[in-house]
Design an enzyme around this catalytic site. Structure first.
Site, PDB file in Angstrom:
ATOM      1  N   GLU A  61       0.890  -1.228  -0.041  1.00  0.00           N
ATOM      2  CA  GLU A  61       0.008   0.149  -0.006  1.00  0.00           C
ATOM      3  C   GLU A  61       0.863   1.201  -0.213  1.00  0.00           C
ATOM      4  OE1 GLU A  61      -2.412  -3.480   1.216  1.00  0.00           O
ATOM      5  OE2 GLU A  61      -0.417  -2.597   2.085  1.00  0.00           O
ATOM      6  N   ARG A 272       6.764 -13.866   0.954  1.00  0.00           N
ATOM      7  CA  ARG A 272       6.042 -12.717   1.076  1.00  0.00           C
ATOM      8  C   ARG A 272       6.419 -12.006   2.599  1.00  0.00           C
ATOM      9  NH1 ARG A 272       3.415  -8.253  -0.965  1.00  0.00           N
ATOM     10  NH2 ARG A 272       1.759  -7.298   0.291  1.00  0.00           N
ATOM     11  N   GLY A 313      13.128  -4.718   0.568  1.00  0.00           N
ATOM     12  CA  GLY A 313      13.228  -3.478  -0.239  1.00  0.00           C
ATOM     13  C   GLY A 313      13.860  -3.656  -1.501  1.00  0.00           C
ATOM     14  N   GLU A 314      14.380  -5.090  -2.078  1.00  0.00           N
ATOM     15  CA  GLU A 314      15.074  -5.320  -3.277  1.00  0.00           C
ATOM     16  C   GLU A 314      14.037  -6.085  -4.102  1.00  0.00           C
ATOM     17  OE1 GLU A 314      19.374  -6.379  -2.840  1.00  0.00           O
ATOM     18  OE2 GLU A 314      18.820  -6.805  -0.854  1.00  0.00           O
ATOM     19  N   LEU A 340       2.102  -5.745 -11.199  1.00  0.00           N
ATOM     20  CA  LEU A 340       2.767  -4.762 -12.113  1.00  0.00           C
ATOM     21  C   LEU A 340       3.965  -4.467 -11.955  1.00  0.00           C
ATOM     22  CD1 LEU A 340      -0.072  -1.996 -11.996  1.00  0.00           C
ATOM     23  CD2 LEU A 340       0.313  -3.712 -13.663  1.00  0.00           C
TER      24      LEU A 340
END
Length: 445
Positions: A61, A272, A313-314, A340
């Protein structure tokens, strides 16, 4: 009546809710803020700027709402911006993507005292929340304080809609949705569902999915990043992102078949939930695979192997180095994650049958040829094998996926224009000096 019943149930459940949260190490950071303590404070003095409070649950989000916050900040620098999240990964994303532009806090639990303290301390001029995070006490409290609330990038999955659209509690949701100034929904399906739940039709607009409006990056390969991922020059990467238990076993079964024909292919799994990395590693070792952890890369290996992406973050940038990608939560009944992320890099993407959270995007990708729906190991093997053997087709399909992103942009500005309808002009700064300077928006002890 509904407010009373809701809070009675919430108070009964409070000891369990608090106990469960405290028992989870990943939920302990910001615990005092979640309970309504050590909250951000509004500025004081004549130069105080009103606050726009944006709530984004977690990493996905935050990524989606980042362009929106930047656009609002650019158009309305007279406001201050506070972004709340539920998870630690969300906090990290806010600091990485919006640092210096916003402040972060953890969202209060929906206990009446916690949300009342938050609203009273921050005094927001506007509250924006992403993808249907409907917290009744918070929304009721905001309305009581005259603060407009706007649902941004709203969606209702079939599971959520079915659970909430029970005849006996539909009037409850009507009382919650009545607090909203605007509902900006992703699709006509989402609009119809939220109106069915009780939202006033004249307050519901279809603006599209702002996830399409992420900046399109350069797709040029980055050799230094390839090396940092543990890849050799001649190797090709299959990247499975945001995976869950149950589908990882299917992915490695497919990879075992692929590796026999293409030994230069390397599989990367990005769970995840990173805290599952140990569990994934044990599963891979038991299956006989050579395993590396991204966080512990000490030497570059060669030959078939599985790399576990266990750093934060990668993932989004790692998709650039993949020849084919799979997005998780779709071969198990989770509902799917961000399709996406690989598409913006021109990487063809696979996904399973469970795409309720990203149904429209999955349809666009599969109908255009930029993505493929796979039902299991056999489909995974067939699709990967075809894309590896036919690089021209793989590149073409990847560019089609990227074009899908380009063709569906525009939701961002449509959302901004609707949100501006709810913005009251911020007071002008006085030109004379004031005795007390405003302090930063930070947590007070």
């Amino acid at each position: 009546m509904w407010k009373l019943l809701y809070n009675i149930g919430l108070l009964i459940a409070a000891p369990v809710v608090i106990g469960v949260l405290w028992a989870k190490p990943r939920c302990r950071p910001g615990f005092s803020q979640r309970m309504g303590w050590r909250l951000p404070a509004a500025e004081n003095g004549q130069t105080a700027r009103p606050v726009i409070w944006v709530h984004a649950v977690s990493l996905g989000e935050v990524v989606a709402v980042t362009p929106l916050v930047k656009a609002l900040h650019q158009r309305h620098p007279e406001f201050r911006y506070l972004v709340s999240t539920v998870t630690e990964t969300g906090r990290e994303a806010v600091e990485q993507r919006l640092g210096g532009m916003t402040e972060h806090c953890y969202a209060p639990l929906d206990f009446p005292w916690a949300v009342a303290r938050m609203v009273g301390r921050v005094k927001p001029a506007l509250y924006l929340f992403v993808e249907t995070e409907l917290w009744p006490n918070l929304l009721w409290t905001l309305r009581e304080h005259g603060v407009p609330s706007v649902l941004v990038n709203g969606r209702l999955s079939s599971r959520s809609f079915g659970r909430q659209n029970i005849l006996g509690i539909r009037s409850f949701w009507r009382s919650v949705l009545a607090t909203l100034a605007l509902c900006l929904m992703q699709s006509d399906r989402d609009r119809q569902r939220i109106v069915t739940l009780g939202a006033e039709p004249e307050r519901v607009q279809v603006t599209g999915n702002i996830k399409f409006d992420q900046p399109l990056p350069s797709v040029q390969p980055d050799e230094s990043q390839r090396r940092s991922l543990g890849l050799n020059e001649h190797e090709q990467l299959i990247l499975a992102g945001s995976t869950h238990a149950g589908e990882e076993e299917l992915l490695v079964s497919a990879y075992e078949i692929i590796a026999k024909s293409f030994p230069s292919m390397v599989l990367m799994l990005a769970p995840r939930h990173i805290e599952r990395a140990d569990q994934v590693e044990r599963m891979l070792q038991a299956a006989g695979f050579v395993v590396q952890r991204k966080s512990r890369l000490q030497e570059t290996l060669t030959g078939p192997r599985v790399i576990i992406l266990d750093t934060r973050g990668e993932l989004s940038r790692a998709y650039r180095e993949a020849v084919v990608a799979y997005v998780g939560g779709t071969l198990v009944p989770v509902g799917g994650h961000n399709l996406l992320e690989p598409a913006v890099w021109g990487t063809p993407v696979m996904f399973g049958p469970y795409t309720d959270h990203c149904a429209e995007i999955a349809t666009l990708l599969s109908e255009s040829g930029g993505g493929r729906r796979v039902m299991g190991v056999e489909d995974l093997v067939v699709s990967i094998d075809e894309w590896i053997r036919q690089p021209d087709r793989r590149n073409r399909d990847g560019q089609v996926a990227r074009q899908v992103v380009c063709d569906n942009q525009g939701a961002l500005m449509r959302s901004v224009e609707q949100i501006e309808r709810c913005l009251r002009p911020a007071p002008l700064r006085p030109t004379h000096s004031v005795k007390k300077e405003a302090g930063p928006l930070v947590a007070k002890p």
